[in-house]
Each structure stands twice: as C-alpha cells, then as structure tokens.
Design a protein around this motif. Sequence first.
Motif, short mmCIF file in Angstrom:
data_model
loop_
_atom_site.label_atom_id
_atom_site.label_comp_id
_atom_site.label_asym_id
_atom_site.label_seq_id
_atom_site.Cartn_x
_atom_site.Cartn_y
_atom_site.Cartn_z
N GLY A 68 0.63 -1.33 0.01
CA GLY A 68 -0.09 -0.05 -0.16
C GLY A 68 1.02 1.41 -0.14
N PRO A 69 0.09 2.41 -0.16
CA PRO A 69 0.97 3.69 -0.13
C PRO A 69 1.89 3.78 1.08
CG PRO A 69 -1.17 4.11 -0.86
CD PRO A 69 -1.20 2.75 -0.08
N ARG A 70 3.37 4.21 0.97
CA ARG A 70 4.22 4.51 1.89
C ARG A 70 4.42 3.37 2.82
NH1 ARG A 70 4.50 10.59 1.83
NH2 ARG A 70 2.60 11.20 0.54
N GLN A 71 4.07 2.16 2.49
CA GLN A 71 4.36 0.96 3.36
C GLN A 71 5.17 0.12 2.87
OE1 GLN A 71 1.54 0.24 6.86
NE2 GLN A 71 1.24 -1.94 5.96
N VAL A 72 6.13 -0.54 3.66
CA VAL A 72 6.91 -1.52 3.06
C VAL A 72 7.11 -2.53 3.94
CG1 VAL A 72 9.27 -2.23 2.33
CG2 VAL A 72 8.21 -0.20 1.29
N THR A 73 6.73 -3.84 3.32
CA THR A 73 7.06 -5.03 4.41
C THR A 73 8.13 -5.75 4.22
OG1 THR A 73 4.58 -5.41 4.96
CG2 THR A 73 5.99 -7.24 5.28
N VAL A 74 9.07 -6.15 5.13
CA VAL A 74 10.31 -6.65 4.78
C VAL A 74 10.07 -8.08 5.45
CG1 VAL A 74 12.77 -6.64 5.39
CG2 VAL A 74 11.73 -4.70 5.02
N THR A 75 10.24 -9.28 4.73
CA THR A 75 10.31 -10.72 5.16
C THR A 75 11.89 -10.89 5.20
OG1 THR A 75 8.27 -10.80 3.92
CG2 THR A 75 9.82 -12.91 4.58
N ARG A 76 12.29 -11.43 6.19
CA ARG A 76 13.63 -12.11 6.58
C ARG A 76 13.82 -13.58 6.14
NH1 ARG A 76 12.34 -9.23 11.22
NH2 ARG A 76 13.39 -7.08 11.58
N ASP A 77 14.83 -13.90 6.25
CA ASP A 77 15.09 -15.26 5.48
C ASP A 77 14.34 -16.13 6.46
OD1 ASP A 77 16.50 -14.36 3.38
OD2 ASP A 77 18.38 -14.81 4.29
N ASP A 78 14.27 -15.90 7.92
CA ASP A 78 13.57 -16.78 8.97
C ASP A 78 12.04 -16.67 8.95
OD1 ASP A 78 13.16 -14.65 10.09
OD2 ASP A 78 14.48 -14.82 11.81
N GLY A 79 11.63 -15.97 7.93
CA GLY A 79 10.10 -15.71 7.90
C GLY A 79 9.41 -14.88 8.52
N THR A 80 10.47 -13.98 9.72
CA THR A 80 9.78 -12.65 10.48
C THR A 80 9.56 -11.74 9.50
OG1 THR A 80 12.01 -12.21 11.13
CG2 THR A 80 10.83 -13.71 12.46
N ARG A 81 8.67 -10.98 9.71
CA ARG A 81 8.24 -9.71 9.17
C ARG A 81 8.38 -8.49 9.91
NH1 ARG A 81 2.61 -11.06 6.29
NH2 ARG A 81 3.06 -9.44 5.04
N HIS A 82 8.92 -7.33 9.10
CA HIS A 82 9.02 -6.02 9.75
C HIS A 82 8.36 -4.91 8.68
CE1 HIS A 82 11.59 -3.52 12.76
NE2 HIS A 82 10.71 -2.74 11.99
N THR A 83 7.26 -4.33 9.33
CA THR A 83 6.71 -3.13 8.49
C THR A 83 7.36 -1.88 8.61
OG1 THR A 83 4.52 -4.58 8.66
CG2 THR A 83 4.62 -2.06 8.17
N LEU A 84 7.67 -1.14 7.64
CA LEU A 84 8.24 -0.16 7.65
C LEU A 84 7.17 1.11 6.88
CD1 LEU A 84 11.55 -0.89 5.94
CD2 LEU A 84 10.92 -0.81 8.68
N THR A 85 7.10 2.37 7.60
CA THR A 85 6.20 3.41 6.93
C THR A 85 7.12 4.35 6.49
OG1 THR A 85 5.70 4.37 8.87
CG2 THR A 85 4.23 2.33 8.11
#
Length: 492
Positions: free
Chosen positions: A126-143
């Motif tokens: 979505g607008p201005r939002q990025v989801t980062v999926t690490r190799d271990d499957g965990t996710r981090h949301t950046l705005t």
Amino acid sequence: MSAPRGNQEATAYDVIVLGAGPVGQNVADRARAAGLSVAVVERELVGGECSYWACVPSKALLRPVIAVADARRVDGARQAVTGRLDTDGVFARRNRYVTDWDDSGQALFLKSIGADLFRGHGRLDGPRQVTVTRDDGTRHTLTARHAVAIATGSRPNLPGIPGIEEARPWTNRHGTDSSTVPARLVVVGGGGVGVEMATLWQGLGSQVTLLARRRLIPRLEPFAGELVAQGLSESGADVRIGAQVTALRRPDPEGPVTLTLDDSSELEADEVLFATGRTPATSDIGLDTIGLTPGSWLDVDTTCLVNGVEGDWLYALGDVNHRALLTHQGKYQARTAGDAIATRAAGQPVDDAPWGDHATTADQHAVPQVFFTDPEAAAVGLTAEQAEQAGHRIKTVDLDFNAAQGANLYADGYRGHARLVVDLDREILLGVTFVGPGVSELLHSATIAVAGEVPLKRLRHAIACFPTVSEIWLFLLTAYQRDQKTPETAPA
C-alpha cells in the motif's frame, strides 16, 4: 495506509529505499545529508549487481586481458609477453575487488551515514508502506513519512527457447563469478554484455563463438560494432552475425550443450552464456498494491518521481525506470531524486527550471557508455541516425586515429576510428564515438562537450596535449572547420 498485521514490528522513517546497490546507496546518502531518517532494504548483497556480478568483477577480469593485448601492440614489450594469462591470478584479482562476495564493508558504509539496513525481501504494502520478510520468515513493517525509492535494478532476460531450462545457461552472473574456464563457450547476444563476455573468456583461453542476430553493439555507430567484431575475430573468436538459436539440448547435466541454429545447423559447447537483454526487477515488490503492474518498467519525471501515483511519494531510480541501464546514470538520478525528496520533505515546491533541461540532457541525450572490448568502444550522445531521426540537421566528421601521432606512439599500428555528430544549426556536438585501444579515457571530455553544448568555435581552443591520443580532437575539429570553409581570425 494499511496497519501492521499480527505481531509485526512497525517503524517509521522519512525515506525507505528498496535496493542497496550503488543507486540505492546514493539516494540514501543524499537523503541523510539533508537530515532525513532512512531505511535501506536489501534481499541479497549490499552493493548490488554492479559490485558483485556486473561492472566491478567484469572490469577486474577484463583488465588483465586488455593489458596483455596492449603490451603486444608495442614493439619491445611484445617480446616480453611469452605465456598465457595466469587464470588463477586473474580470478584472485576479481575476488579481491568483489571482496570475496562479502558485503560487510558496504553495509558499514550505510551505518556510517546513519541509515538503517534491513536485510530481507522488501515489498510495497500500500502507499508509503513496505513489509520486509527476513530469511527466517519474520516480518517487519516500515512506513515512509515522505518517500519510497525503488532501486531494485534489473535481471537477465532469458528467451523462451525450447530446452533453455535443460541447458542451464550462464548469464552475466555466471560469466563474472565463475572460476573455471570452459574449453568452448557460446555467447548469445551482441550487445554490451555479450561483447565484453566474449572478449573476456576468449582472452582467458576459451574458444568463444559469439552469435548475434544483427550487428554488434547496435546502439552505437555501425563502425563500432564492425571494429569490435574484427578485434574478436583476430583474437580467435568465431563471430557470427545474423545467427539465431532455435533450440538447446543438454541431456547430461555434466555434459556439453548442443545449440540448434535457425539455419538448422548445430553447435556444441561446454557452456552457453545468454546476454539477451534485461528485465526490471519489479515483479515481486508489491507494485499491484498501489495500482501498478508487477514486472513493469516505471515511468518517471525529471526528479525520478513515478508518474501515475498520487501523493508525490514514490520514486524509481536506475535500471527500473529504463532510461539508461548504467550504474553511473543511476547514481546521477539518485542524486537528483535525493535533492527532490529533501525539498518536498521540507514542504517546499520543487522548481526544476534551473536544472531541468540539463538533467534531461544528461539523463537522456548525453549518456556516456564504454564497452571494455579490444578495441574499446566509447560513445556519448546521439548517433548520426538517431540525430537525423530526431530532426536535426547534421554533419558527421570521421577520422582514423592514426591521424594523431599520440595514438601511433600509444600502440604501433594503432587502429581506431572517431566520429563527431555536429548540429549544423547550433554548431555544437550532438554525439561522439571513439573506437580504439584506451579510448575510454577520452570519453569524459566528449561528455562535457555534449552535455555542456560547448560551441565548436570555443571547443577548438581547448588544446590537446602533444603527443597524446586526445590529439584526435584537434584533427576532428580542424577537419570540420576546413570542410565548412569558415574563415578564422586565429589559428585553431
């Protein structure tokens, strides 16, 4: 803006950069210099394609090949070249320049400028939002408060030829990270990557066959491809113009690959390398979540702001905007975009009037490029054909390099050619092409002349040192002056 899902962490930054290659690093550096907080997301190595599989390793490998070729062109030095290249030494040199594919030094650079590095697969959500999926499957949301900059680069474009998966072809990555010299290598594609890979592996001891559907390096003046083809042939490569691969077979994964050509003939090789163009690395970065087509090139304005996206927040830099798939051009765009992001973040309107025309010239009409073949081919600006198609009234000035004594001293029997494309109405240069040993070092002077639209009457007074290869400028400009029969009040 969608909310973080589940137990994802959420962090806000002023700017989020997707891709930590040279382009991503440059826009991050520019944004940090303006006092903005920056997150950089990278799924592979910090430094990107250029640092580990393209510009840096290919030139590290090519330099020994060209150095030996240069020595063989000078009497007295020629006699000292008594053996073949030490391939182990060449590969070790490459490994040093790619730091053994260890990106910790480049990651440290990001830390030194105050940018935060997130390793993993970044996707727009979505607008201005990025989801980062690490190799271990965990996710981090950046705005992103102000901007997301896409600098994910491009990938090799493999054609849909029957048997291509079975053949397990090389791409530019295999061509630059391999430490084994195949006895027989077929290179498919006559563009920049194709001719450099053919030069490299022929120099390292492969028997190279280069297949091209049309002339070599077709975006340059025709004589450039002709001289490069001649150089490859003289080095022992088999250059076939007008050849097309229709099928491949490799029933034994450890055995040779057989190529079927469009004339029904067959060609056997130990490896085949496809250099058949690039495709944008945008297929899996969430473009669909903001109404754009996954896998597409991204259309941008002069500040690299993506057209068709509301809110002035999405930028696309480097290969992904398809303006010029060259590292130096992407870095130029990154500096431009970084300044625009900072200006918009400060709530000020972006007035590109003072530099917009120059940016357009530098990014579209005065793009320099070098192919490190033997001989080298270097060009900036428009070819004669491109200039005519654009409606310019032109004159071309052509000279062989042996007109300049500096070239003859550089290499006995120096062979090369130069062309100026002159705009007759404004008497400026629209394009310059050089082909010959060492001409890459002449290109920046040509780029200044084209980008700066330096009048020829003034350029004639930029004196070339004697005896250097750059003396070719004197002879080119003198030839134009004489042909135009323009009286001069002072000597050129």
